[in-house]
Design a protein around this motif. Structure first.
Motif, PDB file in Angstrom:
ATOM      1  N   THR A 113      44.019  22.389  35.556  1.00  0.00           N
ATOM      2  CA  THR A 113      43.936  21.578  34.338  1.00  0.00           C
ATOM      3  C   THR A 113      42.966  22.199  33.337  1.00  0.00           C
ATOM      4  OG1 THR A 113      44.458  19.562  35.558  1.00  0.00           O
ATOM      5  CG2 THR A 113      43.346  19.290  33.449  1.00  0.00           C
ATOM      6  N   LEU A 114      41.794  22.612  33.832  1.00  0.00           N
ATOM      7  CA  LEU A 114      40.781  23.202  32.961  1.00  0.00           C
ATOM      8  C   LEU A 114      41.275  24.523  32.363  1.00  0.00           C
ATOM      9  CD1 LEU A 114      38.049  22.138  32.155  1.00  0.00           C
ATOM     10  CD2 LEU A 114      37.026  23.338  34.096  1.00  0.00           C
ATOM     11  N   ARG A 115      41.941  25.331  33.176  1.00  0.00           N
ATOM     12  CA  ARG A 115      42.508  26.584  32.664  1.00  0.00           C
ATOM     13  C   ARG A 115      43.534  26.312  31.567  1.00  0.00           C
ATOM     14  NH1 ARG A 115      43.246  28.044  38.547  1.00  0.00           N
ATOM     15  NH2 ARG A 115      41.316  29.138  39.141  1.00  0.00           N
ATOM     16  N   ALA A 116      44.364  25.305  31.783  1.00  0.00           N
ATOM     17  CA  ALA A 116      45.396  24.962  30.794  1.00  0.00           C
ATOM     18  C   ALA A 116      44.767  24.484  29.487  1.00  0.00           C
ATOM     19  CB  ALA A 116      46.328  23.886  31.351  1.00  0.00           C
ATOM     20  N   ILE A 117      43.700  23.682  29.585  1.00  0.00           N
ATOM     21  CA  ILE A 117      43.011  23.205  28.378  1.00  0.00           C
ATOM     22  C   ILE A 117      42.468  24.388  27.582  1.00  0.00           C
ATOM     23  CG2 ILE A 117      40.977  21.950  27.535  1.00  0.00           C
ATOM     24  CD1 ILE A 117      41.384  20.026  29.956  1.00  0.00           C
ATOM     25  N   ILE A 118      41.778  25.292  28.277  1.00  0.00           N
ATOM     26  CA  ILE A 118      41.171  26.455  27.612  1.00  0.00           C
ATOM     27  C   ILE A 118      42.242  27.333  26.979  1.00  0.00           C
ATOM     28  CG2 ILE A 118      39.899  28.605  28.023  1.00  0.00           C
ATOM     29  CD1 ILE A 118      38.322  27.006  30.207  1.00  0.00           C
ATOM     30  N   ALA A 119      43.322  27.569  27.720  1.00  0.00           N
ATOM     31  CA  ALA A 119      44.356  28.489  27.252  1.00  0.00           C
ATOM     32  C   ALA A 119      45.113  27.956  26.044  1.00  0.00           C
ATOM     33  CB  ALA A 119      45.323  28.788  28.385  1.00  0.00           C
TER      34      ALA A 119
END
Length: 216
Positions: free
Chosen positions: A207-213
């Motif tokens: 989830t955090l990776r998706a937010i950042i990306a």
């Protein structure tokens, strides 16, 4: 005005894959900065991580990037007084801010760091979001509210990331999430969706990776 805070929804498959691809590429330490003039060129999106000492910030950055020793933890609060930059390919900078809550740092050092932090938050046009890390076991403390108030004044959107969620029962976690949401009502810069994570168990990392990306 009352904000409705909630847990962040699961990312779409597309956003999850975007995040996976971003962090599957190179992630490199760029530099540690102690003065504003030392910052790298503002040529890409920046996301910063803030959290009180021993909240698990280094562990989260390492787990997020899949690198064991990218961010190095110090056992002494206030030991690292640098703003550390990591490049995620050519797309983004991850910015690791020193832990706040300086139990063992000299007053002059604290003052110098707080001034640098304020300058950074107010003067970095490419800063898209701050992640404020809060220990799931303890909820939001007064020292966390200090950084939230600083982000309010700097008009930097911040999103709370609850760390170490695997260390407590579901009931305690739910109660502490509710406590944090109550605290966030006082902070206009707070993003309305919280992320619950565990670096050890991998919870919330996709989830955090998706937010950042997907931040523009």
């Amino acid at each position: 005005m009352t904000m409705n805070f909630t847990l962040v929804p699961e990312p779409t498959d597309e956003d999850r894959e975007t995040g996976r691809l971003l962090f599957a590429g190179p992630v490199d330490f760029v530099k540690g900065v102690v003065k504003m003039e030392g910052l790298p060129p503002a040529d890409r999106v920046e996301i910063c991580f803030a959290g009180r000492s021993n909240v698990g910030k280094s562990s989260l950055i390492n787990a997020l990037t899949g690198r064991k020793n990218l961010a190095r933890a110090s056992n002494t609060p206030g030991r690292t007084q640098e703003i550390n930059y990591f490049a995620v390919g050519e797309k983004a900078f991850l910015v690791d801010l020193p832990g706040y809550g300086f139990a063992e740092a000299p007053v002059a050092v604290v003052r110098q760091w707080q001034a640098l932090l304020k300058q950074y938050l107010q003067g970095r046009s490419t800063l898209r979001r701050a992640f404020v890390l809060i220990d799931s076991r303890h909820g939001a403390k007064p020292v966390d509210e200090e950084i939230m108030s600083l982000l309010d004044r700097a008009a930097v959107t911040f999103q709370v990331v609850m760390t170490k969620s695997d260390k407590i029962s579901a009931a305690v976690l739910e109660a502490n999430i509710a406590q944090v949401m109550g605290v966030l009502q006082k902070h206009p810069a707070a993003y309305p969706e919280l992320v619950v994570t565990s670096s050890e168990k991998g919870v919330g990392l996709e989830t955090l990776r998706a937010i950042i990306a997907t931040l523009k």
